[in-house]
Every structure is written in structure tokens, then in C-alpha cells.
Design a protein around this motif. Structure first.
Motif, mmCIF file in Angstrom:
data_model
loop_
_atom_site.group_PDB
_atom_site.id
_atom_site.type_symbol
_atom_site.label_atom_id
_atom_site.label_comp_id
_atom_site.label_asym_id
_atom_site.label_seq_id
_atom_site.Cartn_x
_atom_site.Cartn_y
_atom_site.Cartn_z
ATOM 1 N N SER A 10 2.218 -35.548 -13.651
ATOM 2 C CA SER A 10 2.605 -35.973 -15.003
ATOM 3 C C SER A 10 1.652 -35.444 -16.068
ATOM 4 C CB SER A 10 2.644 -37.492 -15.091
ATOM 5 O OG SER A 10 3.602 -38.004 -14.220
ATOM 6 N N CYS A 13 2.786 -32.356 -17.984
ATOM 7 C CA CYS A 13 3.903 -32.697 -18.880
ATOM 8 C C CYS A 13 3.391 -33.333 -20.157
ATOM 9 C CB CYS A 13 4.880 -33.640 -18.186
ATOM 10 S SG CYS A 13 5.734 -32.881 -16.796
ATOM 11 N N ASP A 69 9.783 -31.890 -15.362
ATOM 12 C CA ASP A 69 10.302 -33.243 -15.136
ATOM 13 C C ASP A 69 11.450 -33.234 -14.139
ATOM 14 O OD1 ASP A 69 8.469 -34.214 -16.962
ATOM 15 O OD2 ASP A 69 9.944 -34.522 -18.580
#
Length: 138
Positions: A10, A13, A69
Motif C-alpha cells: 500500500s 500507492c 490497486d
């Protein structure tokens, strides 16, 4: 272990979305340079080109974030249908932007300077809209 893996995947991102938002905020105000006279329009067109490059870079960043994602979702759920559809939508969006702005350009011909300005302003507007769509949570 799964929580650590999710956190590590994550992080890119989050960094991408922060970078993309920063790029979107530094668009130049080209309006003071607005002029359609061929000899004076050069600075205005250069300013619009700079904004287009900035928006395209921001858009690519959001697209990369969305791809990452979708990879994570595919790894977690096994749903492999999302990414091909999203990739197809990117291609179609590129074609839509190009065609939508091109007919506006052709409509202004034979005044090439005015046509170029109309095309670039259209592209800026369309790229902004697409970036907003890419930012929208899914």
C-alpha cells in the motif's frame, strides 16, 4: 504476516497519490498570456503545453496507482477480470479525448493559431475530468 504484506504494497500507492495531487496543484495560470494573434500566441501555447504535460504525468500516476490497486485486489480475491476492463477503458478514454478535441480543432481551421489553442484547452479540460474520475474511490 498478511497485514505487513498489505502495508508494504500500500505504501507505493500512497506515495503515488500524494505525488499526483502535488502535480495537479501546480498548473500554471495561462489566462494572462491569452492571445490569438499568431505572433503573440506563442507564450500562451507554450504555457498550455506545459499544463498538458503536467496533467498527463499526473494522469499516468493515477493510472499506475489504479493498476497497482487492481493487482492487489486480484491477489487477494483472485478476480482477474478487473484489470483487462480497466486497461480497455484507458485506451478508449485516450481515443475519446483525442477525437473530442480534434473535431474542435478542425472546426476552427483555417485559423491554425486559434485551432491549436482550442485543441489544447479542450485537452486540458478532458485530462482534468479524467484525473477526477481516476481519483474517485471505487
Amino acid at each position: 504476516m498478511k497485514k505487513t504484506k498489505y502495508l508494504l504494497t500500500s505504501l507505493p500507492c500512497l506515495l503515488l497519490s500524494t505525488f499526483a495531487q502535488a502535480n495537479f496543484d501546480i498548473l500554471k495560470d495561462c489566462d494572462p498570456l491569452a492571445d490569438t494573434h499568431p505572433s503573440r500566441a506563442k507564450n500562451y501555447i507554450v504555457c498550455l503545453d506545459d499544463n498538458i504535460r503536467n496533467l498527463e504525468r499526473t494522469r499516468k500516476t493515477w493510472i499506475t496507482k489504479l493498476r497497482l490497486d487492481m493487482d492487489l485486489i486480484e491477489q487477494d480475491t483472485g478476480n482477474s477480470q478487473l484489470l483487462p476492463i480497466i486497461e480497455r477503458s484507458f485506451i478508449r478514454q485516450d481515443n475519446y479525448i483525442e477525437d473530442s478535441c480534434r473535431w474542435r480543432y478542425l472546426h476552427q481551421m483555417p485559423n491554425a493559431t486559434k485551432a491549436a489553442i482550442i485543441y489544447k484547452k479542450c485537452k486540458i479540460r478532458m485530462l482534468k475530468r479524467h484525473i477526477e474520475d481516476l481519483k474517485h474511490p471505487y
